[in-house]
Write an enzyme that holds these catalytic residues in place. Structure first.
Site, PDB file in Angstrom:
ATOM      1  N   TYR A 152       0.834  -1.205   0.000  1.00  0.00           N
ATOM      2  CA  TYR A 152       0.000   0.000   0.000  1.00  0.00           C
ATOM      3  C   TYR A 152       0.869   1.255   0.000  1.00  0.00           C
ATOM      4  CZ  TYR A 152      -3.764   3.186   1.524  1.00  0.00           C
ATOM      5  OH  TYR A 152      -4.685   4.218   1.625  1.00  0.00           O
ATOM      6  N   ASP A 153       1.819   1.323   0.961  1.00  0.00           N
ATOM      7  CA  ASP A 153       2.632   2.543   1.107  1.00  0.00           C
ATOM      8  C   ASP A 153       3.459   2.815  -0.153  1.00  0.00           C
ATOM      9  OD1 ASP A 153       1.698   1.924   3.602  1.00  0.00           O
ATOM     10  OD2 ASP A 153       3.596   2.182   4.657  1.00  0.00           O
ATOM     11  N   GLY A 214      -1.915   0.912  22.927  1.00  0.00           N
ATOM     12  CA  GLY A 214      -2.931   1.948  22.680  1.00  0.00           C
ATOM     13  C   GLY A 214      -2.380   3.359  22.764  1.00  0.00           C
TER      14      GLY A 214
HETATM   15  P1  NAD Z   1     -12.789   1.872   0.240  1.00  0.00           P
HETATM   16  O1  NAD Z   1     -12.155   0.535   0.297  1.00  0.00           O
HETATM   17  O2  NAD Z   1     -14.133   2.046   0.872  1.00  0.00           O
HETATM   18  O3  NAD Z   1     -12.902   2.383  -1.261  1.00  0.00           O
HETATM   19  C1  NAD Z   1     -12.059   1.956  -2.295  1.00  0.00           C
HETATM   20  C2  NAD Z   1     -12.932   1.655  -3.524  1.00  0.00           C
HETATM   21  O4  NAD Z   1     -12.079   1.304  -4.612  1.00  0.00           O
HETATM   22  C3  NAD Z   1     -13.864   0.475  -3.298  1.00  0.00           C
HETATM   23  O5  NAD Z   1     -15.161   0.792  -3.768  1.00  0.00           O
HETATM   24  C4  NAD Z   1     -13.227  -0.649  -4.122  1.00  0.00           C
HETATM   25  O6  NAD Z   1     -14.173  -1.616  -4.553  1.00  0.00           O
HETATM   26  C5  NAD Z   1     -12.607   0.134  -5.247  1.00  0.00           C
HETATM   27  N1  NAD Z   1     -11.477  -0.557  -5.897  1.00  0.00           N
HETATM   28  C6  NAD Z   1     -10.410  -1.160  -5.304  1.00  0.00           C
HETATM   29  N2  NAD Z   1      -9.570  -1.652  -6.241  1.00  0.00           N
HETATM   30  C7  NAD Z   1     -10.113  -1.338  -7.450  1.00  0.00           C
HETATM   31  C8  NAD Z   1      -9.728  -1.589  -8.799  1.00  0.00           C
HETATM   32  N3  NAD Z   1      -8.608  -2.278  -9.090  1.00  0.00           N
HETATM   33  N4  NAD Z   1     -10.526  -1.138  -9.782  1.00  0.00           N
HETATM   34  C9  NAD Z   1     -11.670  -0.461  -9.513  1.00  0.00           C
HETATM   35  N5  NAD Z   1     -12.096  -0.206  -8.262  1.00  0.00           N
HETATM   36  C10 NAD Z   1     -11.319  -0.636  -7.244  1.00  0.00           C
HETATM   37  O7  NAD Z   1     -11.748   2.903   0.884  1.00  0.00           O
HETATM   38  P2  NAD Z   1     -11.847   4.463   1.185  1.00  0.00           P
HETATM   39  O8  NAD Z   1     -11.563   4.670   2.612  1.00  0.00           O
HETATM   40  O9  NAD Z   1     -13.072   5.033   0.581  1.00  0.00           O
HETATM   41  O10 NAD Z   1     -10.562   4.978   0.388  1.00  0.00           O
HETATM   42  C11 NAD Z   1     -10.672   5.568  -0.901  1.00  0.00           C
HETATM   43  C12 NAD Z   1      -9.322   6.078  -1.356  1.00  0.00           C
HETATM   44  O11 NAD Z   1      -8.819   7.027  -0.405  1.00  0.00           O
HETATM   45  C13 NAD Z   1      -8.244   4.973  -1.470  1.00  0.00           C
HETATM   46  O12 NAD Z   1      -7.455   5.221  -2.597  1.00  0.00           O
HETATM   47  C14 NAD Z   1      -7.439   5.132  -0.202  1.00  0.00           C
HETATM   48  O13 NAD Z   1      -6.110   4.720  -0.393  1.00  0.00           O
HETATM   49  C15 NAD Z   1      -7.513   6.643   0.031  1.00  0.00           C
HETATM   50  N6  NAD Z   1      -7.315   6.945   1.455  1.00  0.00           N
HETATM   51  C16 NAD Z   1      -8.305   6.728   2.376  1.00  0.00           C
HETATM   52  C17 NAD Z   1      -8.059   6.994   3.721  1.00  0.00           C
HETATM   53  C18 NAD Z   1      -9.108   6.798   4.778  1.00  0.00           C
HETATM   54  O14 NAD Z   1      -8.817   7.030   5.953  1.00  0.00           O
HETATM   55  N7  NAD Z   1     -10.324   6.416   4.469  1.00  0.00           N
HETATM   56  C19 NAD Z   1      -6.807   7.463   4.116  1.00  0.00           C
HETATM   57  C20 NAD Z   1      -5.821   7.637   3.163  1.00  0.00           C
HETATM   58  C21 NAD Z   1      -6.091   7.402   1.821  1.00  0.00           C
END
Ligand code: NAD
Ligand code: UDP
Length: 327
Positions: A152-153, A214
């Protein structure tokens, strides 16, 4: 906004639009009068998150995996496709890396072809286990390249590199945001993230699982505040980012557990479990640059209030799930 001066309604492609954050973005862009193409492979997202939009004349739901190229005439691309919770992204780490690298490359290629702006959802994880606190965008991070979080990172770091190379080499109009831990309605109950875990555990009367002692900290941002910042940045000209996006209130994981227990009540206690490897010890965004770019934007929802709203959401959605017929 784009190369051509289109007469038609502006159109946005939201990759990962059926996920937690993506679905809120779909709502906001439809409400603002845009045509929205929501592209998702439903790996961690669900149709339930956008069911209320299906049938709307300006909303289109497409099952597609961004690892494969996708073509559409659009003005703006928001790339939120990627599993975000450690449990989800570690489930199939090679796929996670492919989604960040090949998926982002495909969307940047599309942006280049059609002259669209692309906003990339990056993450505070690019800072790894940070040696600078709070984290400014100028900090390059402290990331283990071969650990269990690396898919991921490092995937997200490579995606940022691709954005800036497409910008320098092809002039693609990019916006990069580094999102800090965000929570709220439409998080998946089983995604394993700390906010959803604690609330669901408390509502079920189970013990709250704290990993480690924690004392590690996170800065939790309520979804509405994040989405507001994203929409504002997507419309900003002359600034690529990266900018941090989140709430700079910092809490220990134990403080979060105590807040959830206080609000839900019941018989749950705290259960201490082993800390997963490479778990960052602290995280808090320095928002100076963000506030100079996004005039007037502030993370306004305090943790206690955001947690109360999220508890209300999970209370309802868990009751709905319990009442669903099984076949
Ligand atoms: P989430 O898992 O709810 O949403 C991710 C979406 O992407 C899902 O609907 C999933 O089905 C879709 N997806 C995954 N791989 C895919 C692919 N290969 N093709 C098409 N669709 C795909 O997560 P989220 O919390 O809504 O995060 C959304 C974005 O924000 C991500 O990129 C995540 O890295 C980034 N993000 C979120 C947070 C957080 O705290 N929520 C923090 C940092 C970054
Ligand atoms: N965490 C926890 N109990 C849980 C889930 C997570 O103590 O049930 C901890 C986790 O070890 C981390 C913090 O809470 O220190 C935030 O975890 P999350 O998975 O939400 O996000 P991330 O680690 O990616 O910031």
């Amino acid at each position: 906004m784009t190369k051509s001066n289109r007469l038609r309604t502006p159109r946005v492609l939201i990759a990962g639009g059926a996920g937690f954050i993506g679905s809120h973005l779909c709502d906001r862009y439809v409400a603002a009068g845009w045509e929205v193409i929501c592209v998702d492979n439903f790996h961690t997202g669900t149709k339930d998150n956008v069911r209320h939009l299906v049938g709307h004349p300006r909303f289109e739901l497409v099952r597609h995996d961004i690892v494969e190229p996708y073509m559409a005439e659009v003005d703006l691309i928001l790339n939120f496709a990627c599993p975000a919770s450690p449990v989800h992204y570690q489930h199939n780490p090679i796929k996670t890396m492919k989604t960040s690298v090949l998926g982002t490359m495909n969307l940047l290629g599309l942006a280049h072809r059609v002259g669209a702006r692309l906003l990339q959802a990056s993450t505070s994880e690019v800072y790894g286990d940070p040696l600078q606190h709070p984290q400014t965008e100028a900090y390059w991070g402290n990331v283990n390249p071969i650990g269990i979080r690396s898919c991921y990172d490092e995937g997200k770091r490579a995606a940022e590199t691709l954005c800036f190379d497409y910008h320098r080499q092809h002039g693609v109009d990019i916006r990069v945001i580094r999102i800090f831990n965000t929570y709220g309605p439409r998080m998946a109950a089983d995604d394993g993230r700390v906010v959803s875990n604690f609330i669901v555990q408390a509502l079920r009367g189970e013990d709250l699982t704290i990993y480690g002692d924690g004392n590690q900290t996170r800065s939790f941002c309520y979804a509405d505040n994040l989405v507001e910042g994203i929409i504002q940045f997507a419309a900003t000209t002359g600034e690529t980012g990266p900018i941090n996006l989140g709430n700079d209130g910092e809490f220990t994981v134990r403080e979060l557990a105590e807040e959830v227990l206080k609000q839900v009540g019941g018989k749950s206690k705290i259960a201490y479990m082993p800390l997963p490897s490479d778990d960052p010890k602290c995280r808090r965004p320095d928002l100076s640059k963000t506030k100079s770019v996004l005039k007037g934007w502030e993370p306004t929802v305090p943790l206690a209030q955001g947690i109360a709203r999220t508890i209300a959401y999970f209370r309802e959605s868990l009751a709905e799930t319990a009442n669903k017929p099984t076949f």
